[in-house]
Motif scaffolding. Structure first.
Motif, PDB file in Angstrom:
ATOM      1  N   SER A   1      34.090  54.473  44.453  1.00 23.73           N
ATOM      2  CA  SER A   1      33.418  53.614  43.533  1.00 23.73           C
ATOM      3  C   SER A   1      33.197  52.120  43.956  1.00 23.73           C
ATOM      4  CB  SER A   1      34.155  53.375  42.380  1.00 23.73           C
ATOM      5  OG  SER A   1      35.665  52.843  42.708  1.00 23.73           O
ATOM      6  N   ARG A   2      32.316  51.329  43.559  1.00 30.11           N
ATOM      7  CA  ARG A   2      32.073  50.231  43.926  1.00 30.11           C
ATOM      8  C   ARG A   2      33.504  49.391  43.905  1.00 30.11           C
ATOM      9  NH1 ARG A   2      31.046  45.730  41.186  1.00 30.11           N
ATOM     10  NH2 ARG A   2      30.857  46.924  39.297  1.00 30.11           N
ATOM     11  N   ASN A   3      34.263  49.285  43.073  1.00 28.32           N
ATOM     12  CA  ASN A   3      35.311  48.780  42.809  1.00 28.32           C
ATOM     13  C   ASN A   3      36.493  49.089  43.767  1.00 28.32           C
ATOM     14  OD1 ASN A   3      34.247  47.308  40.907  1.00 28.32           O
ATOM     15  ND2 ASN A   3      35.358  48.471  39.129  1.00 28.32           N
ATOM     16  N   MET A   4      36.416  50.268  44.383  1.00 26.44           N
ATOM     17  CA  MET A   4      37.426  50.661  45.576  1.00 26.44           C
ATOM     18  C   MET A   4      36.945  50.333  46.922  1.00 26.44           C
ATOM     19  SD  MET A   4      40.304  51.390  44.643  1.00 26.44           S
ATOM     20  CE  MET A   4      40.939  52.201  46.124  1.00 26.44           C
ATOM     21  N   ARG A   5      35.669  49.755  47.137  1.00 21.98           N
ATOM     22  CA  ARG A   5      35.344  49.910  48.382  1.00 21.98           C
ATOM     23  C   ARG A   5      36.085  48.783  49.405  1.00 21.98           C
ATOM     24  NH1 ARG A   5      28.900  49.137  47.256  1.00 21.98           N
ATOM     25  NH2 ARG A   5      28.835  51.013  46.010  1.00 21.98           N
ATOM     26  N   GLN A   6      36.373  47.755  48.658  1.00 24.43           N
ATOM     27  CA  GLN A   6      37.154  46.731  49.561  1.00 24.43           C
ATOM     28  C   GLN A   6      38.511  47.017  49.657  1.00 24.43           C
ATOM     29  OE1 GLN A   6      35.768  43.876  50.559  1.00 24.43           O
ATOM     30  NE2 GLN A   6      37.642  43.562  51.948  1.00 24.43           N
ATOM     31  N   ALA A   7      39.219  47.832  48.878  1.00 25.86           N
ATOM     32  CA  ALA A   7      40.561  48.350  49.247  1.00 25.86           C
ATOM     33  C   ALA A   7      40.541  49.383  50.268  1.00 25.86           C
ATOM     34  CB  ALA A   7      41.446  48.869  47.862  1.00 25.86           C
ATOM     35  N   LEU A   8      39.536  50.321  50.178  1.00 30.94           N
ATOM     36  CA  LEU A   8      39.535  51.368  51.301  1.00 30.94           C
ATOM     37  C   LEU A   8      39.086  50.479  52.951  1.00 30.94           C
ATOM     38  CD1 LEU A   8      39.014  54.231  51.982  1.00 30.94           C
ATOM     39  CD2 LEU A   8      36.673  53.990  51.569  1.00 30.94           C
ATOM     40  N   GLU A   9      38.388  49.612  52.489  1.00 26.72           N
ATOM     41  CA  GLU A   9      38.346  48.641  53.954  1.00 26.72           C
ATOM     42  C   GLU A   9      39.626  48.247  54.500  1.00 26.72           C
ATOM     43  OE1 GLU A   9      35.332  48.625  55.534  1.00 26.72           O
ATOM     44  OE2 GLU A   9      34.058  49.757  53.964  1.00 26.72           O
ATOM     45  N   ASP A  10      40.094  47.373  53.740  1.00 26.07           N
ATOM     46  CA  ASP A  10      41.447  46.766  54.041  1.00 26.07           C
ATOM     47  C   ASP A  10      42.387  47.914  54.601  1.00 26.07           C
ATOM     48  OD1 ASP A  10      40.233  44.699  52.927  1.00 26.07           O
ATOM     49  OD2 ASP A  10      41.307  44.539  51.254  1.00 26.07           O
ATOM     50  N   CYS A  11      42.425  49.036  53.857  1.00 26.33           N
ATOM     51  CA  CYS A  11      43.396  50.025  54.313  1.00 26.33           C
ATOM     52  C   CYS A  11      43.012  50.654  55.608  1.00 26.33           C
ATOM     53  CB  CYS A  11      43.351  51.257  53.338  1.00 26.33           C
ATOM     54  SG  CYS A  11      44.781  52.672  53.651  1.00 26.33           S
ATOM     55  N   ARG A  12      41.680  50.889  55.848  1.00 25.35           N
ATOM     56  CA  ARG A  12      41.318  51.490  57.059  1.00 25.35           C
ATOM     57  C   ARG A  12      41.791  50.239  58.237  1.00 25.35           C
ATOM     58  NH1 ARG A  12      40.227  54.923  60.561  1.00 25.35           N
ATOM     59  NH2 ARG A  12      38.213  55.238  61.480  1.00 25.35           N
TER      60      ARG A  12
END
Ligand code: SF4
Lengths: 295, 517
Positions: free
Chosen positions: A209-220
């Protein structure tokens, strides 16, 4: 204390036999589909669109030489098999669906060939057309290039950071189950870890989701290299039911189509959700380990 | 499936809401238009007399052009559930841009009002604390970017968790205000899983709706899909053969059995009691495998469709399932019995995360979390759909703590299992799915409102659909039980040790994507 001990005796040892033996899947389990080139009217050049029209995931499309069914989009609902007037789409109980090659998830019409050994192969899924005709199927496994070819050290310790990017909870639940005593993934050196710093791979679920993009990036970004991305389930592979392939955009403004383009996926595990055996089979082969052969 | 006549509530002034049975469709023209004051009084009065807010949403006027004298850009629709009469009541009020917030009088509305503000831009004036609910707007603030409640002081510290959690679980953000170990306040900020499900559903052709509903909240597939099938059936006048009803009920209870068993195991795990945790982890999978015996999917995917089910349970399968069920049930009893027998476990569950009955009523809690507070909402009993066998026994407790929630779940395992065994034995003869003569999907009746409540394992799932003049879907509202219950979890953490959060959380085990949609 005594009660606990007695209950332990009553419950017994429950670790499943897979991967030492073939998994014990229910007769109605829907695994790898088979499109019978001899029966499919569309493969014969007919304008039949029955399956295309019922598919909720738009996973079936027409190519020059007939139909293609993309397991990377498919939710394995079985509607196409029901809709086919000739019974040309058959779901087998073959759980080995994963591949390291996206293209290999696409199923095209093929000719039926019987197993070479008596009792070999797998039956079709019951409860759908073709389920009781007694045929047995030996379908080619999708290729998996072991990650251990790149990095030997992963063979004995492979740590996953699971990220749910708007998954519905089903993929997550059937990943979690791998840590229970039934699948006991830890005995192969595979485990989930809490910190991305300790992880060798992201196990991504959900259409992102749009709202999870940043968290996913950060995790990666927090993961040490080398690391890989494993897309678990139709949503993570392609956006699944949230994707509109006709327009090649996500149906909803809140959704992107699974793993973002700059996060290339190393292993695709189809399903909605993938059966734990599908996932375990995929992870083991990805680590260069053997899983039971069919024929 | 016809609505009963309008009903007058003499104690609440001279206005009428329309009553309908669960799963019925009514003509939009029959839904009473109230002015906002009457609407607010009707809601507050009904909640005072024991009704619950099943759904509350706004629909743009342009989508529906039925007769109204009042002007206004939107209609607010409220669907209330009255457990005493077994009826749903519905009314609407036109609004333009804003309306006086009702959340102080009816706290259960607080989140609904936030959602309407975010989705439709209608301001609830005087809302106690208006902030995004799901961070739906691409041009709005990023997820989690909002004012959090803060406690200041030398000794006070803040603990922030998520959106990605340590385990294999969905995402959400938690902020704890702590004094030492003690949690003064917990605020939960969700929306990370927002996929725009309601909007997508309203734009899909009816035949594609069930598949998308199946992935709305993955662990409640049967509950949500049943709700959407019942909606579509009432809008198309499609009958469901009795056998289809029984198989649906079986799927719903299997989902409950799996989730309750898994959660009781996880609760045991969170207090470090490994035997129950290990046994239940396996047993949960055994229940899921029973769903797979039924339909090939451990999460009942592809099973429920308008008109009935896609799979039958023949005599052989019924016998096989019953046999397996008895074995699993024995093992679950053995596994869960251990926790009630271990004083060390009891000490960790008792008095933790307690909610009062009054709080549960005010917040409009549903499901086991509410039944653990001595309330008895259970849509299977109060709002049964026609054609179903007698529902499982009602299970309640009254201390409202983790212990009570665990107990209710353990009791429900026994009740559901015995329901399933009976259903498998008494499966009615005949078809399991109604098939229309032509292959055509039936058209939706124009200008209707249909509402359905299904008691999923977390509590009631509510789906409401409105059709326009041409028989297209004008709006589709989904209310997952988690939507009601997240505030309950936050409240239950007040005054607790922060280290008990996982335990409290598991005892509710709410859905993030069910809330975020
Ligand atoms: S089984 Fe897959 S390809 Fe067939 S209709 Fe369902 S989603 Fe489409």
């Amino acid at each position: 204390m005594l009660e606990i001990f007695l209950e332990r005796l009553r419950q017994g040892a429950r670790t499943g036999t897979f991967p030492d033996a073939l998994p014990d899947l229910p007769a109605r389990f829907r695994g790898r589909p088979f499109i019978d080139a001899e029966r499919c009217p569309a493969a014969a050049g007919d304008g039949c669109r029955c399956c295309l029209e019922v598919c909720p995931a738009h996973a079936i499309y027409r190519e020059e030489d007939g139909l293609s069914l993309d397991m990377g989009l498919c939710s394995f609902c079985g509607e196409c098999a029901r809709a086919c007037p000739k019974g040309a789409i058959i779901f087998t109980v073959d759980w080995r669906l994963a591949s390291t090659v996206r293209e290999a998830l696409i199923v095209r019409p093929a000719r039926y060939c019987a197993p070479s050994l008596p009792g070999g192969g797998l039956p079709a899924s019951h409860g759908l057309p073709g389920g009781t005709d007694g045929r047995r199927y030996v379908l080619p496994e999708s290729p998996i290039t072991p990650v251990t070819a790149r990095d030997r050290s992963l063979a004995r310790s492979f740590r996953l950071r699971q990220v749910t990017a708007a998954g519905c909870g089903a993929c997550e639940a059937d990943l979690n189950v791998l840590t229970t005593l039934v699948y006991d993934m830890g005995r192969f050196g595979i485990d989930f870890v809490a910190s991305p710093r300790h992880a060798d791979a992201i196990a991504l679920t959900g259409p992102v989701s749009r709202n999870m993009r940043q968290a996913l990036e950060d995790c990666r970004a927090a993961m040490p290299s080398p690391s890989c991305v494993i897309a678990v389930g139709a949503c993570a592979i392609s956006g699944g039911l949230f994707r509109d392939p006709a327009a090649s955009v996500a149906l909803s403004a809140g959704i992107q189509e699974g793993a973002p383009p700059h996060m290339p996926v190393d292993l695709f595990i189809p399903g909605c959700p993938p059966h734990p055996c599908t996932t375990l089979d995929a992870l083991l082969r990805f680590l260069g380990k053997k899983t039971p052969p069919l024929d | 499936m016809r609505a009963s006549s309008s009903e007058r509530r003499p104690d609440d002034g001279a206005f009428e809401a329309l009553s309908l049975r669960n799963g019925a469709a009514v003509s939009l023209g029959d839904v009473p238009d109230m002015n906002f004051d009457s609407f607010a009084r009707w809601i507050a009065g009904s909640v005072r007399t024991g009704c619950r807010i099943a759904a509350f949403f706004a629909v743009a006027r342009g989508r529906l052009e039925h007769r109204v004298e009042n002007n206004g850009t939107h209609f607010l629709y409220a669907v209330l559930a009255d457990d005493a009469t077994g009826l749903l009541t519905v009314a609407r009020a036109p609004v333009s841009g804003k309306y006086p917030s009702m959340a102080r009088a009816v706290p259960a509305l607080h989140l609904f009002e936030r959602v309407i503000y975010e989705k439709n831009g209608i301001l609830p004036e005087g809302h106690p604390w208006l902030k995004p609910a799901r961070f739906e707007n691409p041009s709005g603030p990023a997820a989690g970017d909002m004012d959090f409640y803060r406690v200041d002081g030398d000794e006070v510290h803040e603990v922030s968790v998520g959106p990605i959690h340590a385990g294999v679980i969905e995402c959400g953000h938690f902020r704890f205000q702590c004094l030492g170990e003690e949690v003064l306040h917990l605020e939960i900020s969700l929306g990370y899983h927002h996929r725009g499900v309601e909007k997508l559903l309203a734009g899909l052709s009816p035949a594609r709706i069930p598949s998308l509903v199946e992935v709305t909240a993955g662990d409640s597939t049967a509950a949500h899909t049943w709700a959407c099938c019942a909606l579509l059936e009432s809008l198309t006048d499609t009958p469901v053969p009795p056998r289809g009803h029984y198989i649906r009920a079986l799927a719903l209870e299997l989902e409950r059995l799996a989730c309750h068993t898994g959660d009781v195991g996880a609760i045991a795990g969170d207090v470090g009691f490994l035997p129950t945790s290990a046994f239940c982890g396996r047993l949960r999978g055994d229940w899921l495998n029973m769903s797979a015996m039924l339909c090939g999917s451990r999460f009942s995917r592809g099973l429920l469709r308008p008109g009935g089910t896609n799979f039958d349970v023949n005599t052989i399968l019924a016998r096989e399932m019953a046999k397996k069920m008895e074995t699993i049930l024995r093992d679950v009893r053995g596994a869960t019995h251990l926790i009630w027998d271990s004083p060390s476990v009891m000490a960790r569950l008792t008095g933790i995360g307690a909610l009062t009955k009054a709080d549960a009523v005010a917040l409009g809690l549903v499901g086991p979390a509410s039944r653990a507070c001595g309330l008895s909402p259970d849509a299977r009993r109060s709002h049964p759909l026609p054609g179903l066998p007698a529902p499982p026994a009602l299970c309640t407790a009254d201390t409202g703590d983790v212990n009570a929630r665990t107990k209710v779940r353990c009791d429900e395992i026994a009740a559901s299992a015995s329901f399933c065994l009976d259903a498998l034995r008494d499966l009615p003869e005949g078809e399991y799915r109604f098939r229309p003569d032509a292959d055509e999907t039936l058209p939706l009746a124009p200008e209707r409102l249909a509402a359905v409540l299904i008691e999923g394992w977390r509590g009631e799932v509510c789906h409401v659909a409105l059709t326009d003049k041409g028989g297209g879907l004008a709006a589709y509202a989904v209310v997952d039980p988690s939507f009601h219950n997240w505030a309950g979890l936050a409240l239950a953490m007040r005054g607790q040790q922060i280290s008990d959060f996982p335990l409290c959380n598991k005892s509710f085990n709410l859905s993030y994507c069910g809330h975020d949609l």
